[in-house]
Design a protein around this motif. Sequence first.
Motif, PDB file in Angstrom:
ATOM      1  N   VAL A  52       0.842  -1.205   0.000  1.00  0.00           N
ATOM      2  CA  VAL A  52       0.000   0.000   0.000  1.00  0.00           C
ATOM      3  C   VAL A  52       0.876   1.253   0.000  1.00  0.00           C
ATOM      4  O   VAL A  52       0.574   2.242  -0.691  1.00  0.00           O
ATOM      5  CB  VAL A  52      -0.943  -0.002   1.220  1.00  0.00           C
ATOM      6  CG1 VAL A  52      -1.621   1.357   1.373  1.00  0.00           C
ATOM      7  CG2 VAL A  52      -1.995  -1.102   1.086  1.00  0.00           C
ATOM      8  N   ILE A  94      -7.594   5.860   1.828  1.00  0.00           N
ATOM      9  CA  ILE A  94      -7.414   4.477   1.392  1.00  0.00           C
ATOM     10  C   ILE A  94      -8.780   3.818   1.500  1.00  0.00           C
ATOM     11  O   ILE A  94      -9.432   3.857   2.548  1.00  0.00           O
ATOM     12  CB  ILE A  94      -6.362   3.708   2.217  1.00  0.00           C
ATOM     13  CG1 ILE A  94      -6.328   2.228   1.753  1.00  0.00           C
ATOM     14  CG2 ILE A  94      -6.597   3.821   3.714  1.00  0.00           C
ATOM     15  CD1 ILE A  94      -5.181   1.431   2.348  1.00  0.00           C
ATOM     16  N   LYS A 125      -5.366   5.364  -2.333  1.00  0.00           N
ATOM     17  CA  LYS A 125      -5.105   3.948  -2.614  1.00  0.00           C
ATOM     18  C   LYS A 125      -6.377   3.120  -2.424  1.00  0.00           C
ATOM     19  O   LYS A 125      -7.303   3.534  -1.722  1.00  0.00           O
ATOM     20  CB  LYS A 125      -4.025   3.406  -1.661  1.00  0.00           C
ATOM     21  CG  LYS A 125      -2.657   4.081  -1.777  1.00  0.00           C
ATOM     22  CD  LYS A 125      -1.957   3.733  -3.081  1.00  0.00           C
ATOM     23  CE  LYS A 125      -0.570   4.368  -3.162  1.00  0.00           C
ATOM     24  NZ  LYS A 125       0.489   3.570  -2.590  1.00  0.00           N
ATOM     25  N   VAL A 170      -1.163   1.689  -7.041  1.00  0.00           N
ATOM     26  CA  VAL A 170      -2.391   2.404  -6.688  1.00  0.00           C
ATOM     27  C   VAL A 170      -3.374   1.451  -6.018  1.00  0.00           C
ATOM     28  O   VAL A 170      -4.138   1.838  -5.135  1.00  0.00           O
ATOM     29  CB  VAL A 170      -3.024   3.033  -7.950  1.00  0.00           C
ATOM     30  CG1 VAL A 170      -4.415   3.592  -7.647  1.00  0.00           C
ATOM     31  CG2 VAL A 170      -2.118   4.128  -8.498  1.00  0.00           C
TER      32      VAL A 170
END
Length: 341
Positions: A167, A250, A277, A173
Amino acid sequence: MDFISPIIGWISPYVIDPIRARFRVLRKVRENIEELEKTAEKLDARRNDERKKLEELKKQEGVEESADANRWFNQANKAVSDTNSLRTEYDEQQRRGLCSNWSCLSRYQLSKRALKLKQNVDKLYEEDPKSGWTAASTSQKGMKLDTVSMEGQTTRETLKHEIIKGVLDDRYVVVGLHGMGGIGKTTLLRHVHEHFVKTKHFDSVIFTTVSATPDFDGIRKQIAKSLGFENCVDDNDVKERLSRAKMKFILILDDMWETIDLSEICIRAPTKENGCKILMASRLLPVIMRFVIRFTERDSLHTIRVDSLPSHEAWNLFVKKVGETLITSKPGIEALAKKVL
């Protein structure tokens, strides 16, 4: 007469100059107040602009007013109010006239207060906005999730750190976990979620379950809650706020059976440039592949296969869940248990 020169030299800086300075303050009372008003008008305009920006950020990104912002706004409000009060006092003294109670002392004090207040107004106007006068919402970072312990599962701990490393790798990505059902993908995702909630790498950590029959309304609401948008009026409000959110996040997508489009959940696509992400889990690697190529390049994906636990770790986990007392309570149960395992 030589002794007089030192006396005069002493009198000038300590007596005459201060008196001269006070007379300048006295003569310029009107000028000082007008200069104060001009500066206060600029501060008032700046205050209104900053307030509008802050309210827009609250609406778009769920941020909160920082302690620094609260202090600045309160001081700016007071400075503008004090300027108005000083002007009112000056106008009132003007109406009374010079021959009334408006003595030289009153004029001097009023002018001096105007000078001092102008210095404060100038300082507030020049003060830099600290992070846009905002602070992250306490609910913005991520929701608390129940996590199953991975104590004694060295393989899973190693895999967790591999996921976190993937990550944080700028080359990727999306990080995608794949493996058979019940293998422990959700447990890993929850532990990684917990890790990033505790760190400051992302503004928001979002966890949502997609499932075989995705409830996109529910997913959008769950994402909105993680971003701090808890006061949305309806689904249209949720969609608008999600589409305008600009924070670094994320997004953790668990149990994806079929590929989905990010437009369905109204969240911007992560890129290497914006730092956002996606961490996801699916039983099928092709599902992950099809999902990723819709919004980014293939080499932006890092896949990790989740396999069964090694036999000794699996046995330890089995004993922990079933209970050692039960397994050893009768002859033959342990051998049967190992066959089941």
